[in-house]
Design an enzyme around this catalytic site. Structure first.
Site, PDB file in Angstrom:
ATOM      1  N   CYS A   1      41.652  39.166 -25.929  1.00 30.61           N
ATOM      2  CA  CYS A   1      42.135  37.983 -25.217  1.00 30.61           C
ATOM      3  C   CYS A   1      42.959  37.165 -26.200  1.00 30.61           C
ATOM      4  CB  CYS A   1      40.971  37.183 -24.637  1.00 30.61           C
ATOM      5  SG  CYS A   1      39.821  36.550 -25.875  1.00 30.61           S
ATOM      6  N   ALA A   2      43.059  35.861 -26.007  1.00 27.24           N
ATOM      7  CA  ALA A   2      43.933  35.041 -26.854  1.00 27.24           C
ATOM      8  C   ALA A   2      43.446  34.947 -28.289  1.00 27.24           C
ATOM      9  CB  ALA A   2      44.056  33.638 -26.268  1.00 27.24           C
TER      10      ALA A   2
END
Length: 467
Positions: A27-28
Site C-alpha cells: 500500500c502507500a
C-alpha cells in the site's frame, strides 16, 4: 537500487523464505505479505533490516512499514526476485477470510470509500482556497472587495467545490459495484440515475420544492450528496447483475443483463432503498452531531485520545462515511481538526524519543518517523517507535486528547478530509489557520513534553532489545 535489492532479499529470508510466502502486495507505506506459517518469521531480523520502521500482523497480513516511496522500490525488487505478487484488493479478499464479520464489513466499507477520497480531498482544497481568496483582507491586498468578484468567477468556484458532492452517489455506486464484483460502468449509470435532473433536487426539496409522490404516498427525490442509498443500491445491484448473468444466454448477455439490472435497481433504489437508507443516514448524522456538540470539549478530548487506537484496530474506515456526511451537509468537517491532533501528537512523541535517545539506530528511525507523522502518516511512528516502547504511545494519546479538546473549544472545522497536520493546513485557509496551527502545537507539545519527562529513557531500549 542495489541496496533495495539486498533489503528485499533479507526480508524474504527473514519472513521464512520463498516457500513461506503465499503472496506479496503493498500500500502507500507498507509491504504486505500473506504468510503460510507465522512461526517461521524472524521478527527481530525483520525489524533490524535497513529502512524497516516496524512490522506487525494486521488484517491477516504480515505488514512491514517502509514509508512512502521506499515501499514501491523495495516491492519492485521483491517482485523481480520471483515472489508471487498480487494487487492489494485481491490480497484483501484472501486476508478477509481470517477476519470476523464486523472486521470484514469495515474492510469492505474501506475498499468502497478509499478510492473516492482523493476526489474529496481535492474538493476540500478547492473549498479552502475559495475561502482564502474571498476573505476581505486578502481581496483588499489587490484593492478589491467581495462586490468586485464577478458572478462567472463564483460559478467557476462552485463547479470546483460542488461537483463531487452533487454526483457523489455515482462515485459510491461505481466503487461499490467494483468491490462486489459487478460491472463498474453499470454502477456509475445507476448512481447517475439517482441524481437525474428529471428528479426534484434533494437540496431544493429541503427548502421549498416538493418531492414527487408515487402511489400517492411514496416520496421520490434526487439523492444529491447521499451515500447510504447509493452504497446499498450498489451492493444489491452488483449481486443482481451477477445472478442475471448466470441465467442469461451468452449471446444475449450484452443486451439483457445491463437492461434488467438498471431497470430493477432504479425502481428499487427510488421507491425502497432510497427512502429507507436516506432516513438511516439522517439518524447517523444527527448522532454524529450530538457527539461532536458535547459541551466543554468532551468530544474533542475523547476522539483525539482514542483515534489512534482505532487506527491500530483497522476499523477507522467507518469514519470516512461520517466525514463525507458532514462535508455534504454543512460544507465543513470538525472531525478533521480533532483527528489532526491525534496524528500530530504521535509525531511529537516520536520526536521526543528521537531527540532523547543516544542510540544512533533509534534516532535514525524515530526522527524520520516523526516527520512522516507531521505529514499525516502515523504508522512508522506508531509501530516503529511509540508502540514498541508503549509509554510514548500512551503519551501521544494524551497529547491527542488535549489537542482535540482545544480544537473542540475553538470550534475549528476543516473544508475537507483525509489530510492532516502540515498538509491539512490547506483545509483551514478560510480564516482558521492560526487556530489550526495552535491546536497542532498544543498536541505536539503535550506529547513531546510528557514523553521526554515520563515516557522514554534508554533503559526502555535495553529492555526491549533483551526481551
Amino acid at each position: 537500487m542495489s541496496d533495495n535489492k539486498q533489503i528485499a532479499k533479507e526480508l524474504i529470508e527473514a519472513v521464512g523464505g520463498r516457500e513461506n510466502i503465499h503472496s506479496v502486495a503493498h500500500c502507500a507505506t507498507r509491504l504486505r505479505f500473506m504468510i503460510h506459517d507465522k512461526e517461521k518469521i524472524d521478527q527481530e531480523r525483520v525489524e533490524n533490516t535497513d529502512k524497516v520502521k516496524g512490522a506487525f500482523f494486521n488484517s491477516g497480513q504480515y505488514q512491514i512499514i517502509l514509508g512512502t516511496g521506499t515501499v514501491n522500490r523495495i516491492y519492485e525488487e521483491v517482485d523481480k526476485l520471483g515472489i508471487n505478487s498480487t494487487d492489494k484488493s485481491e490480497q484483501s479478499k484472501e486476508a478477509a477470510k481470517e477476519k470476523n464479520t464486523f472486521q470484514r464489513a469495515i474492510r469492505t466499507l474501506g475498499d468502497v470509500f478509499v478510492p473516492i477520497i482523493p476526489v474529496l480531498v481535492a474538493t476540500g482544497l478547492f473549498m479552502g482556497l475559495r475561502g482564502l481568496v474571498m476573505q476581505e483582507q486578502i481581496l483588499a491586498l489587490f484593492g478589491m472587495t467581495p462586490a468586485d468578484i464577478s458572478e462567472n468567477f463564483l460559478l467557476f468556484t462552485e463547479i470546483l467545490t460542488d461537483t463531487a458532492f452533487i454526483f457523489l452517489p455515482a462515485l459510491v455506486a461505481w466503487s461499490t459495484f467494483r468491490v462486489f464484483g459487478g460491472t463498474p460502468i453499470i454502477g456509475l449509470v445507476l448512481g447517475l440515475m439517482l441524481v437525474s435532473p428529471a428528479l426534484p433536487n434533494a437540496w431544493e426539496v429541503a427548502t421549498e420544492a416538493e418531492p414527487l409522490y408515487f402511489l400517492g404516498f411514496i416520496p421520490v427525490v434526487g439523492y444529491q450528496g447521499a451515500v447510504l442509498p447509493a452504497f446499498f443500491a450498489g451492493i444489491i445491484g452488483a449481486k443482481l447483475e451477477r445472478a442475471i448473468r448466470k441465467r442469461v444466454p451468452e449471446a444475449l448477455d450484452l443486451i439483457i443483463t445491463p437492461f434488467l439490472t438498471l431497470l430493477v435497481m432504479i425502481a428499487a433504489a427510488l421507491f425502497i432503498i432510497g427512502p429507507i437508507f436516506h432516513t438511516v443516514e439522517e439518524y447517523i448524522l444527527q448522532g454524529t452531531l450530538f457527539v461532536l456538540d458535547l459541551p466543554f470539549g468532551i468530544a474533542g478530548f475523547l476522539i483525539g485520545a482514542l483515534n489512534q487506537i482505532i487506527v491500530i484496530t483497522g476499523v477507522h474506515h467507518i469514519f470516512n462515511l461520517l466525514e463525507i456526511q458532514l462535508l455534504e451537509k454543512f460544507g465543513n468537517n470538525p472531525y478533521n481538526a480533532i483527528v489532526t491532533s491525534a496524528v500530530a501528537a504521535q509525531g511529537g512523541a516520536a520526536l521526543a524519543v528521537g531527540l532523547k535517545t543516544k542510540s544512533i539506530k533509534l534516532k535514525a528511525l524515530a526522527l524520520p518517523s516523526s516527520l512522516s507523522a507531521f505529514l499525516g502518516i502515523t504508522e512508522p511512528a506508531i509501530f516503529g517507535v511509540n508502540l514498541r516502547y508503549v509509554t510514548p504511545f500512551v503519551m501521544g494519546l494524551i497529547g491527542g486528547g488535549v489537542g482535540g479538546f482545544a480544537a473542540s473549544l475553538l470550534g475549528i472545522k476543516g473544508t475537507g478530509m483525509a489530510i492532516t497536520v502540515i498538509p491539512g493546513t490547506l483545509l483551514y485557509l478560510n480564516g482558521q489557520i492560526l487556530q489550526y496551527i495552535l491546536v497542532n502545537i498544543i498536541a505536539i507539545g503535550t506529547a513531546f513534553v510528557l514523553t521526554w519527562l515520563f515516557g522514554y529513557s534508554d533503559k526502555k531500549l535495553k529492555d526491549v532489545e533483551t526481551a
